[in-house]
Write a protein that holds these residues in place. Structure first.
Motif, PDB file in Angstrom:
ATOM      1  N   ARG A 127       0.839  -1.218   0.000  1.00 29.71           N
ATOM      2  CA  ARG A 127       0.000   0.000   0.000  1.00 29.71           C
ATOM      3  C   ARG A 127       0.861   1.250   0.000  1.00 29.71           C
ATOM      4  NH1 ARG A 127      -2.784  -4.283   0.930  1.00 29.71           N
ATOM      5  NH2 ARG A 127      -5.039  -4.179   1.297  1.00 29.71           N
ATOM      6  N   PHE A 128       1.931   1.222   0.786  1.00 30.29           N
ATOM      7  CA  PHE A 128       2.780   2.410   0.884  1.00 30.29           C
ATOM      8  C   PHE A 128       3.687   2.553  -0.344  1.00 30.29           C
ATOM      9  CE2 PHE A 128       1.290   1.793   5.150  1.00 30.29           C
ATOM     10  CZ  PHE A 128       1.058   3.086   5.584  1.00 30.29           C
ATOM     11  N   GLU A 129       4.066   1.429  -0.945  1.00 30.13           N
ATOM     12  CA  GLU A 129       4.814   1.491  -2.200  1.00 30.13           C
ATOM     13  C   GLU A 129       3.941   2.093  -3.285  1.00 30.13           C
ATOM     14  OE1 GLU A 129       8.150   1.567  -3.897  1.00 30.13           O
ATOM     15  OE2 GLU A 129       8.207   0.203  -2.188  1.00 30.13           O
ATOM     16  N   LEU A 130       2.659   1.726  -3.284  1.00 28.18           N
ATOM     17  CA  LEU A 130       1.723   2.285  -4.271  1.00 28.18           C
ATOM     18  C   LEU A 130       1.533   3.777  -4.033  1.00 28.18           C
ATOM     19  CD1 LEU A 130      -0.246   1.931  -6.608  1.00 28.18           C
ATOM     20  CD2 LEU A 130      -2.001   1.223  -4.944  1.00 28.18           C
ATOM     21  N   MET A 131       1.457   4.186  -2.775  1.00 27.60           N
ATOM     22  CA  MET A 131       1.342   5.621  -2.476  1.00 27.60           C
ATOM     23  C   MET A 131       2.547   6.370  -3.034  1.00 27.60           C
ATOM     24  SD  MET A 131      -0.228   6.011   1.365  1.00 27.60           S
ATOM     25  CE  MET A 131      -0.328   7.782   1.197  1.00 27.60           C
ATOM     26  N   ALA A 132       3.731   5.807  -2.838  1.00 27.58           N
ATOM     27  CA  ALA A 132       4.950   6.450  -3.352  1.00 27.58           C
ATOM     28  C   ALA A 132       4.906   6.538  -4.873  1.00 27.58           C
ATOM     29  CB  ALA A 132       6.180   5.675  -2.894  1.00 27.58           C
ATOM     30  N   ASP A 133       4.491   5.451  -5.529  1.00 25.25           N
ATOM     31  CA  ASP A 133       4.408   5.443  -6.994  1.00 25.25           C
ATOM     32  C   ASP A 133       3.450   6.519  -7.495  1.00 25.25           C
ATOM     33  OD1 ASP A 133       6.202   3.390  -7.280  1.00 25.25           O
ATOM     34  OD2 ASP A 133       4.694   1.825  -7.510  1.00 25.25           O
ATOM     35  N   LEU A 134       2.285   6.594  -6.888  1.00 29.14           N
ATOM     36  CA  LEU A 134       1.269   7.544  -7.350  1.00 29.14           C
ATOM     37  C   LEU A 134       1.684   8.986  -7.066  1.00 29.14           C
ATOM     38  CD1 LEU A 134      -1.926   5.569  -6.289  1.00 29.14           C
ATOM     39  CD2 LEU A 134      -1.105   5.965  -8.619  1.00 29.14           C
ATOM     40  N   LEU A 135       2.318   9.210  -5.933  1.00 27.49           N
ATOM     41  CA  LEU A 135       2.816  10.555  -5.640  1.00 27.49           C
ATOM     42  C   LEU A 135       3.905  10.951  -6.624  1.00 27.49           C
ATOM     43  CD1 LEU A 135       2.925  10.396  -1.742  1.00 27.49           C
ATOM     44  CD2 LEU A 135       1.516  11.949  -3.108  1.00 27.49           C
ATOM     45  N   GLU A 136       4.779  10.002  -6.948  1.00 27.26           N
ATOM     46  CA  GLU A 136       5.829  10.286  -7.931  1.00 27.26           C
ATOM     47  C   GLU A 136       5.220  10.557  -9.293  1.00 27.26           C
ATOM     48  OE1 GLU A 136      10.174   8.522  -9.323  1.00 27.26           O
ATOM     49  OE2 GLU A 136       8.737   7.195  -8.321  1.00 27.26           O
ATOM     50  N   LEU A 137       4.180   9.821  -9.627  1.00 25.20           N
ATOM     51  CA  LEU A 137       3.478  10.018 -10.901  1.00 25.20           C
ATOM     52  C   LEU A 137       2.896  11.421 -10.986  1.00 25.20           C
ATOM     53  CD1 LEU A 137       2.734   8.184 -13.383  1.00 25.20           C
ATOM     54  CD2 LEU A 137       0.519   7.872 -12.297  1.00 25.20           C
ATOM     55  N   GLU A 138       2.437  11.931  -9.856  1.00 21.10           N
ATOM     56  CA  GLU A 138       1.821  13.264  -9.821  1.00 21.10           C
ATOM     57  C   GLU A 138       2.855  14.378  -9.669  1.00 21.10           C
ATOM     58  OE1 GLU A 138      -1.197  13.351  -6.829  1.00 21.10           O
ATOM     59  OE2 GLU A 138      -2.628  12.239  -8.072  1.00 21.10           O
ATOM     60  N   GLY A 139       4.131  14.002  -9.548  1.00 20.50           N
ATOM     61  CA  GLY A 139       5.168  15.023  -9.431  1.00 20.50           C
ATOM     62  C   GLY A 139       5.315  15.604  -8.046  1.00 20.50           C
ATOM     63  N   ALA A 140       4.970  14.833  -7.016  1.00 26.55           N
ATOM     64  CA  ALA A 140       5.111  15.309  -5.639  1.00 26.55           C
ATOM     65  C   ALA A 140       6.587  15.534  -5.320  1.00 26.55           C
ATOM     66  CB  ALA A 140       4.512  14.302  -4.670  1.00 26.55           C
ATOM     67  N   VAL A 141       6.863  16.322  -4.294  1.00 28.08           N
ATOM     68  CA  VAL A 141       8.243  16.605  -3.922  1.00 28.08           C
ATOM     69  C   VAL A 141       8.952  15.283  -3.620  1.00 28.08           C
ATOM     70  CG1 VAL A 141       7.814  18.921  -3.066  1.00 28.08           C
ATOM     71  CG2 VAL A 141       7.591  16.989  -1.510  1.00 28.08           C
ATOM     72  N   VAL A 142      10.202  15.193  -4.023  1.00 25.59           N
ATOM     73  CA  VAL A 142      10.919  13.930  -3.974  1.00 25.59           C
ATOM     74  C   VAL A 142      11.062  13.387  -2.561  1.00 25.59           C
ATOM     75  CG1 VAL A 142      13.210  14.990  -3.839  1.00 25.59           C
ATOM     76  CG2 VAL A 142      12.948  12.711  -4.842  1.00 25.59           C
ATOM     77  N   TYR A 143      11.211  14.271  -1.570  1.00 26.54           N
ATOM     78  CA  TYR A 143      11.404  13.792  -0.205  1.00 26.54           C
ATOM     79  C   TYR A 143      10.160  13.082   0.319  1.00 26.54           C
ATOM     80  CZ  TYR A 143      15.555  16.693  -0.422  1.00 26.54           C
ATOM     81  OH  TYR A 143      16.760  17.232  -0.794  1.00 26.54           O
ATOM     82  N   ARG A 144       9.003  13.518  -0.137  1.00 18.47           N
ATOM     83  CA  ARG A 144       7.753  12.852   0.293  1.00 18.47           C
ATOM     84  C   ARG A 144       7.669  11.455  -0.308  1.00 18.47           C
ATOM     85  NH1 ARG A 144       1.681  14.906  -1.065  1.00 18.47           N
ATOM     86  NH2 ARG A 144       0.568  13.638   0.482  1.00 18.47           N
ATOM     87  N   VAL A 145       8.047  11.366  -1.581  1.00 17.64           N
ATOM     88  CA  VAL A 145       8.040  10.062  -2.259  1.00 17.64           C
ATOM     89  C   VAL A 145       9.032   9.115  -1.589  1.00 17.64           C
ATOM     90  CG1 VAL A 145       8.534   8.861  -4.422  1.00 17.64           C
ATOM     91  CG2 VAL A 145       7.338  11.060  -4.466  1.00 17.64           C
TER      92      VAL A 145
END
Length: 578
Positions: free
Chosen positions: A14-32
């Motif tokens: 679940r948390f790996e998917l959150m990281a993937d989706l945040l990265e897909l949306e261009g979230a700040v790298v530290y959050r990913v």
């Protein structure tokens, strides 16, 4: 969904998917990266995440803070994470699969889905087959070919082996706990783990016991056990909370050496050993060594006795790959392999000035506690990306701080100012020669443009090695075990250039790198190259990775004479540079 139905892997997913989706949306790298670190920690802990959460101990795991702990509790309580559900609803369902294809990434994947109005993986496959993706600016035939290759049937079906950095701590924990059982006389890991192979499929433990039932009960009662897979008279298999299968093999003390040798392997080593035994009229098995003519069986309490009966010296487990070790053992020509306690310092470490987790002072304190005579601080140069590198001004500030701290340290420890400098695409370096000249140690590494051709990648590195300021070539092939293949590279040409320029080649102790790999270490040793075993530590705890690098060097037949940081600083200082 109840917490009992959620394994550590399912929670981590679940948390790996959150990281993937945040990265897909261009979230700040530290959050990913924060979610990726948390996912890794949740997946790899040998304890039950659900139990840790229920007991309020989840934040004891590295990378798991209050925010992640709260989301885990939410998931275990309701079966959902509201923040993740929102991310899933606003992103195409196939985007995360496409972004994981080598050479694609989140930005390209998002453009493909957005600009072509796609939703599913199958629609992306059809778009690539129909040559529609090359119509997107900046993309072409190679992008389509990468997608089609990545989406081949079974492309994602490969079962990945697990890093030794994850398996060995679990094995050592099991051995320690079994050692408290009165019925266990001796026990240790066997298999690929004992040979320090870079990855393994599972964990094998060999135990000499006086009571098998008592020993097996002590084994299955350990907290890491999520499930008992099978039980027999001589063996027990259990599954850890992280999914690792652990098998305990139990024997009488008198044949412990026979079984340990048999289960350590490798297969090719054992086959060669048995063939040599047959020629000598002997039959080797896990139960003993039989003299075929007389029928007499030799039981070996110690493994060295197995090799002695076969007319050879004991062979260190790291060498048991059928790469000439049997012939060398018979002729008493085995190398005196380098050992962890011979390493006198670390020339590649990071602090919180760049992407490290510990302060300069904490890293120095930890190095001194290990008994080191020196340490080089080598934070990143700017082109490493993600805003983690030091520009020229910040590097000069750090040099000044390192020099000032060095003056406060007691004699016997030398603190060095260095940098890990990016090798740019054309082989030039990320800092000027003038700035490099101010440093005690320069580690040059590739951190981008991994898909260059073998010829271009080789030329790029060789050009960098021509720079007289470069002391060390860091993690030379750029591989990350299980996630990134080694850069295409003529490693023999690179080694030859390193010998010519007297550049030291690194054996990275990072478990996900182990770069140079063992076979390349042997090439380098045979070519007369100088090697250094470094940790590339980004935290105090990562200094303990040293043993993995030393083991890799041992697997490459390296002795202390081949490793420059087995020397004290005055001698090593004279060897740095051209």
């Amino acid at each position: 969904m109840s917490s009992e139905q959620l394994s550590n892997a399912a929670i981590a997913d679940r948390f790996e998917l959150m990281a993937d989706l945040l990265e897909l949306e261009g979230a700040v790298v530290y959050r990913v990266l924060a979610y990726r670190r948390a996912a890794k920690s949740l997946r790899e802990t040998a304890e039950s995440v659900a139990r840790l959460s229920a007991e309020g101990r989840l934040t004891s795991l590295p990378g798991v803070g209050e925010t992640v702990a709260a989301k885990v509790a939410e998931l275990l309580g309701s079966g959902e994470i509201a923040a993740l559900d929102k991310l899933v609803k606003r992103n195409p369902p196939g985007a995360t699969t496409v972004m994981r294809i080598p050479g694609i990434g989140p930005k390209t994947a998002r453009r493909i889905f957005t600009e072509l109005g796609l939703e599913t993986v199958e629609e992306v496959r059809e778009a690539a087959e129909g040559q529609r993706i090359r119509g997107i600016g900046g993309m072409g035939q190679k992008t389509e070919e990468a997608i089609l290759e990545g989406l081949k049937d079974g492309a994602d079906a490969t079962v990945r082996r697990t890093s030794i950095g994850r398996l060995l701590p679990l094995a050592e924990r099991i051995v320690t706990e079994l050692g408290r059982c009165d019925a266990v006389v001796r026990c240790e890991p066997a298999g690929s783990l004992r040979r320090f192979a870079e990855t393994g499929k599972d964990v094998d433990i060999v135990a000499a016991v006086t009571n098998r039932l008592t020993a097996s009960e002590a084994f299955v009662a350990q907290e890491w056990v999520a499930q008992v897979a099978s039980r027999g008279d001589n063996r027990v298999a259990a599954v850890a909370h992280d999914g690792t299968v652990v098998e305990l093999r139990m024997v009488a003390p008198k044949v412990y050496g026979n079984l340990l040798q048999h289960l350590t392997g490798s297969k090719h080593h054992n086959v060669a050993l048995r063939e040599a035994a047959v020629r000598a009229g002997l039959k080797v098995s896990e139960y003993g060594i039989e003299d075929v003519e007389s029928g007499e069986v030799l039981a070996c309490e110690d493994e060295a006795d197995v090799y002695a009966r076969l007319g050879m010296a004991w062979i260190p487990p790291e060498l048991r790959e059928n790469r000439g070790e049997i012939e060398a053992a018979r002729a008493s020509r085995l190398p005196d392999l380098v050992q962890v306690d011979q390493i006198r310092g670390d020339l590649h470490t990071h602090t919180d000035w760049s992407d490290g987790k510990a302060t300069l002072e904490k890293m120095v304190e930890a190095a001194r506690a290990r008994g080191y005579g020196y340490m080089s601080i080598t934070d990143h140069s700017p082109s490493v990306g993600f805003g983690m590198g030091l520009d020229a001004g910040r590097l000069r500030d750090q040099i000044e701080r390192v020099r000032a701290l060095a003056e406060t340290l007691e004699p016997g420890f030398t603190l060095l100012a260095g940098a890990e400098v990016v090798i740019l695409r054309d082989g030039s370096l990320d800092y000027s020669d003038e700035l490099l000249a101010e440093l005690d140690v320069v580690v040059a590494s590739v951190h981008a443009s991994h898909r260059l051709s073998s010829a271009d990648q080789t030329k790029r590195i060789c050009v960098a090695l021509e720079n007289p300021h470069v002391d060390i070539l860091g993690h030379p092939t750029g591989r990350r075990i299980g996630s990134r293949e080694p850069n295409p590279l003529d490693i023999e040409a690179v080694i030859a250039k390193a010998v010519e320029t007297r550049t030291i080649i690194e054996v990275s102790s990072q478990p996900e790198r182990l770069d140079l790999r063992d076979t390349h270490v042997r090439l380098a040793v045979e070519a007369g190259a100088r090697l250094v075993v470094d940790t590339d530590a980004h935290s105090v705890a990562a200094l303990d990775y040293l043993r993995y690098g030393v083991a890799t060097a041992r697997r490459g037949w390296a002795t202390a004479a081949d490793i420059v940081n087995t020397r004290e600083w005055p001698e090593l200082q004279a060897q740095l540079g051209p």
